[in-house]
Structure formats: structure tokens, C-alpha cells
Design a protein around this motif. Structure first.
Motif, mmCIF file in Angstrom:
data_model
loop_
_atom_site.group_PDB
_atom_site.id
_atom_site.type_symbol
_atom_site.label_atom_id
_atom_site.label_comp_id
_atom_site.label_asym_id
_atom_site.label_seq_id
_atom_site.Cartn_x
_atom_site.Cartn_y
_atom_site.Cartn_z
ATOM 1 N N TYR A 240 -8.606 -18.831 74.541
ATOM 2 C CA TYR A 240 -8.179 -19.819 75.630
ATOM 3 C C TYR A 240 -8.932 -19.450 77.096
ATOM 4 O O TYR A 240 -9.277 -18.219 77.176
ATOM 5 C CB TYR A 240 -6.920 -20.143 75.914
ATOM 6 C CG TYR A 240 -6.067 -20.295 74.514
ATOM 7 C CD1 TYR A 240 -5.729 -21.795 74.242
ATOM 8 C CD2 TYR A 240 -5.852 -19.273 73.493
ATOM 9 C CE1 TYR A 240 -5.434 -22.117 72.842
ATOM 10 C CE2 TYR A 240 -5.135 -19.869 72.486
ATOM 11 C CZ TYR A 240 -4.755 -21.123 72.149
ATOM 12 O OH TYR A 240 -4.357 -21.535 70.979
ATOM 13 N N THR A 241 -8.903 -20.304 77.978
ATOM 14 C CA THR A 241 -9.238 -20.027 79.274
ATOM 15 C C THR A 241 -7.992 -20.017 80.164
ATOM 16 O O THR A 241 -7.072 -20.870 80.117
ATOM 17 C CB THR A 241 -10.223 -21.208 79.994
ATOM 18 O OG1 THR A 241 -11.450 -21.492 79.117
ATOM 19 C CG2 THR A 241 -10.772 -20.842 81.201
ATOM 20 N N LEU A 242 -7.942 -18.789 80.833
ATOM 21 C CA LEU A 242 -6.809 -18.469 81.411
ATOM 22 C C LEU A 242 -6.812 -18.780 82.880
ATOM 23 O O LEU A 242 -7.909 -18.442 83.540
ATOM 24 C CB LEU A 242 -6.514 -17.016 81.348
ATOM 25 C CG LEU A 242 -6.302 -16.467 79.661
ATOM 26 C CD1 LEU A 242 -5.726 -14.920 79.637
ATOM 27 C CD2 LEU A 242 -5.365 -17.649 78.925
ATOM 28 N N HIS A 243 -5.873 -19.104 83.681
ATOM 29 C CA HIS A 243 -5.701 -19.410 84.987
ATOM 30 C C HIS A 243 -4.554 -18.774 85.665
ATOM 31 O O HIS A 243 -3.445 -18.548 85.006
ATOM 32 C CB HIS A 243 -5.931 -21.013 85.354
ATOM 33 C CG HIS A 243 -7.036 -21.660 84.467
ATOM 34 N ND1 HIS A 243 -8.304 -21.542 84.990
ATOM 35 C CD2 HIS A 243 -6.888 -22.123 83.266
ATOM 36 C CE1 HIS A 243 -9.000 -22.149 84.190
ATOM 37 N NE2 HIS A 243 -8.224 -22.454 83.304
ATOM 38 N N LEU A 244 -4.467 -18.614 86.998
ATOM 39 C CA LEU A 244 -3.214 -18.135 87.713
ATOM 40 C C LEU A 244 -2.794 -19.105 88.595
ATOM 41 O O LEU A 244 -3.642 -19.781 89.561
ATOM 42 C CB LEU A 244 -3.289 -16.862 88.100
ATOM 43 C CG LEU A 244 -2.321 -15.964 88.436
ATOM 44 C CD1 LEU A 244 -1.501 -15.372 87.637
ATOM 45 C CD2 LEU A 244 -2.710 -14.850 89.365
ATOM 46 N N ILE A 245 -1.455 -19.634 88.813
ATOM 47 C CA ILE A 245 -1.124 -20.232 89.869
ATOM 48 C C ILE A 245 0.197 -19.526 90.469
ATOM 49 O O ILE A 245 1.137 -19.525 89.818
ATOM 50 C CB ILE A 245 -0.431 -21.517 89.578
ATOM 51 C CG1 ILE A 245 -1.484 -22.373 88.579
ATOM 52 C CG2 ILE A 245 -0.082 -22.527 90.776
ATOM 53 C CD1 ILE A 245 -1.076 -23.667 88.002
ATOM 54 N N SER A 246 0.027 -19.123 91.666
ATOM 55 C CA SER A 246 1.025 -18.522 92.395
ATOM 56 C C SER A 246 1.585 -18.858 93.577
ATOM 57 O O SER A 246 0.907 -19.490 94.463
ATOM 58 C CB SER A 246 0.381 -16.906 92.598
ATOM 59 O OG SER A 246 1.533 -16.245 93.365
ATOM 60 N N ASN A 247 2.897 -18.868 93.743
ATOM 61 C CA ASN A 247 3.553 -19.255 95.193
ATOM 62 C C ASN A 247 3.534 -18.228 96.128
ATOM 63 O O ASN A 247 4.134 -18.210 97.183
ATOM 64 C CB ASN A 247 4.856 -19.763 94.688
ATOM 65 C CG ASN A 247 4.868 -21.247 94.824
ATOM 66 O OD1 ASN A 247 3.871 -22.075 94.435
ATOM 67 N ND2 ASN A 247 6.123 -22.068 94.313
ATOM 68 N N GLY A 248 2.916 -17.043 95.529
ATOM 69 C CA GLY A 248 2.905 -15.860 96.604
ATOM 70 C C GLY A 248 2.001 -16.095 97.586
ATOM 71 O O GLY A 248 1.263 -17.074 97.845
ATOM 72 N N PHE A 249 1.868 -15.164 98.581
ATOM 73 C CA PHE A 249 1.138 -15.065 99.873
ATOM 74 C C PHE A 249 -0.214 -14.750 99.332
ATOM 75 O O PHE A 249 -0.264 -13.643 98.632
ATOM 76 C CB PHE A 249 1.635 -14.474 100.979
ATOM 77 C CG PHE A 249 2.881 -14.468 101.432
ATOM 78 C CD1 PHE A 249 3.261 -16.152 101.683
ATOM 79 C CD2 PHE A 249 4.146 -13.876 101.464
ATOM 80 C CE1 PHE A 249 4.411 -16.322 101.741
ATOM 81 C CE2 PHE A 249 5.335 -14.283 101.867
ATOM 82 C CZ PHE A 249 5.473 -15.702 102.024
ATOM 83 N N GLY A 250 -1.499 -15.256 99.944
ATOM 84 C CA GLY A 250 -2.746 -14.898 99.432
ATOM 85 C C GLY A 250 -3.028 -13.388 99.395
ATOM 86 O O GLY A 250 -3.676 -12.730 98.634
ATOM 87 N N ASP A 251 -2.799 -12.791 100.561
ATOM 88 C CA ASP A 251 -3.428 -11.344 100.801
ATOM 89 C C ASP A 251 -2.671 -10.457 99.691
ATOM 90 O O ASP A 251 -3.024 -9.539 99.209
ATOM 91 C CB ASP A 251 -3.076 -10.738 102.071
ATOM 92 C CG ASP A 251 -1.531 -11.149 102.660
ATOM 93 O OD1 ASP A 251 -0.821 -11.617 102.119
ATOM 94 O OD2 ASP A 251 -1.060 -10.509 103.723
ATOM 95 N N ALA A 252 -1.239 -10.491 99.514
ATOM 96 C CA ALA A 252 -0.519 -9.722 98.545
ATOM 97 C C ALA A 252 -0.940 -10.034 97.328
ATOM 98 O O ALA A 252 -1.144 -8.956 96.454
ATOM 99 C CB ALA A 252 0.939 -10.065 98.774
ATOM 100 N N ALA A 253 -1.221 -11.251 96.699
ATOM 101 C CA ALA A 253 -1.480 -11.715 95.462
ATOM 102 C C ALA A 253 -2.960 -11.104 95.197
ATOM 103 O O ALA A 253 -3.090 -10.562 94.055
ATOM 104 C CB ALA A 253 -1.491 -13.442 95.339
ATOM 105 N N GLU A 254 -3.733 -11.093 95.956
ATOM 106 C CA GLU A 254 -5.107 -10.588 95.846
ATOM 107 C C GLU A 254 -5.055 -9.185 95.549
ATOM 108 O O GLU A 254 -5.524 -8.518 94.665
ATOM 109 C CB GLU A 254 -6.093 -10.983 96.968
ATOM 110 C CG GLU A 254 -7.318 -9.960 96.948
ATOM 111 C CD GLU A 254 -8.295 -10.703 96.049
ATOM 112 O OE1 GLU A 254 -9.294 -9.646 95.536
ATOM 113 O OE2 GLU A 254 -8.014 -11.638 95.527
#
Length: 233
Positions: A125-139
């Protein structure tokens, strides 16, 4: 039952792949000692962490629905924790919050079988991420934990300007992934943000429930471990 017709799987990050409670607990334990919270009257690091987790969870729910800002969330979670523990919030060390924000995302504890499961799914499958976190921390989290290689697209709510369960972030993520809602499924730990948010736009969803909590009637599918996804897909 295998989801043979699905093409794209969207994952949440915190509490689903990245073990927030374990990572936050480790960071808070280190900072608790560094700042000598016992001298302030907080004698139990366990009580401090449990109180923080409860307040953080409550405030994130408000943030999901746009009722508080990023700044308000960050300011309130430790102030409320101090207040609940009977300590004057004005005694809270100013450096603590920034040190926590730098330290916590560096932690690399994932839920069991995260890498094996994502590696298996990526082949099919093709996998994706959707996060409600903050951009800097998620990166930092996806990079430090070696997760970025699994995901074709990564959507962060702070960047998009809306948070799960807002339908707009799901529609944005699907367009960004160049796929369609009927071809997609969401995997996440939050009943409201991830599961009901996805179901409300017509997307199938799988509830990640490692604590084996009661599953509401409107939730169609749940798993206790990530490895169960290899039997579903």
C-alpha cells in the motif's frame, strides 16, 4: 477480512506510532531531576507525570477543536499541573517548557512492531501520515525514529491550518496523496480526531486501542497492537 480494495493507509503519529506517554515520561523524569522539583514540594515524579498527561490530554482535545491556540496549550499544561499539585504556577521554571520542547521530540520510543508493520504495509500500500502535532516537533520525531522513509506524504495540522477531526484536513490529505476516500483507511488512537473524523468524511478507520479500553458501538474496527494490521491488510 482483508482490505483488498484499499490502496492508501493514513496513520496518526502521536499515541499511534510514536509512544507519547513513554517518551514524555522519560523527558519529564530527566527534567524533574535537573530542576529539582522536590525542593518545590513535588515529591513524586510519577504523580507529576500522571497529572501532566491528564492536563495535556485535556488541552490537546481543546486544541483539536480550535478552542485554544498553540501558545495557550503550551502555557497551560504545566501551569495547570503545578496548580493541581498545590504548587504556585509562578514557581514553574521558565526554562523548563523550552527544554521539554527540545528534549521530548528527540525521544525514539515507538509502539511495538511499528517498523515491522510499516515495512510490511509499504510493500502493498501507499502510506501517509496525518498529525495534529506541531510541525517542528513532528519533523524531528519522524526523522529521529526513522519513520519518514515509509510515508509518501506527511500532513501536519499546524501547516494546513485545520486539525482532525475537521473534514477539511482529511480532504486535503486525500488530495495531497492523489487518492480517493473510498480507496483510503485511517489508523489512529483518538476516537474523535482520527476515527470519527475519518468516518464522518466517508473514510474507513481502524481504532488503535493498546490499553484495551471499551470500544463504542459506532467504531467499526479496533486493534490492540500494530502487528494486527498485517492480518487485516
Amino acid at each position: 477480512m482483508r482490505h483488498s480494495k484499499k490502496k492508501d493507509i493514513f496513520f496518526d503519529l502521536d499515541h499511534t506510532l510514536w509512544d507519547f506517554e513513554k517518551n514524555a515520561g522519560e523527558a519529564l523524569t530527566e527534567l524533574f531531576a535537573i530542576h529539582n522539583f522536590e525542593a518545590l514540594g513535588i515529591t513524586s515524579v510519577i504523580s507529576f507525570i500522571e497529572t501532566y498527561n491528564r492536563n495535556n490530554h485535556r488541552l490537546w482535545a481543546l486544541y483539536h477543536y480550535g478552542k485554544i491556540t498553540k501558545t495557550e496549550l503550551r502555557e497551560a499544561r504545566f501551569a495547570d499541573t503545578f496548580h493541581e499539585l498545590g504548587i504556585d504556577p509562578r514557581l514553574f521554571p521558565k526554562a523548563f517548557e523550552e527544554e521539554y520542547l527540545k528534549l521530548c521530540p528527540q525521544k525514539t520510543h515507538l509502539f511495538p512492531h511499528a517498523h515491522e508493520t510499516l515495512s510490511y504495509l509499504q510493500e502493498k500500500y501507499t502510506l501517509h501520515l496525518i498529525s495534529n502535532g506541531f510541525g517542528d516537533a513532528a519533523e524531528i520525531k519522524v526523522t529521529k525514529c526513522g519513520l519518514k522513509k515509509y510515508f509518501a506524504t506527511i500532513v501536519i495540522s499546524e501547516t494546513v491550518g485545520v486539525h482532525k477531526p475537521d473534514p477539511r484536513i482529511f480532504h486535503h490529505a486525500v488530495r495531497n496523496a492523489k487518492t480517493a476516500i473510498p480507496d483510503s483507511v485511517m489508523v489512529g488512537d483518538s476516537l474523535d480526531a482520527d476515527i470519527r473524523g475519518a468516518q464522518n468524511v466517508g473514510m474507513d478507520a481502524i481504532y488503535f486501542n493498546p490499553k484495551n479500553e471499551a470500544v463504542p458501538m459506532d467504531i467499526k474496527r479496533s486493534i490492540g497492537t500494530l502487528s494486527e494490521l498485517t492480518r487485516i491488510f
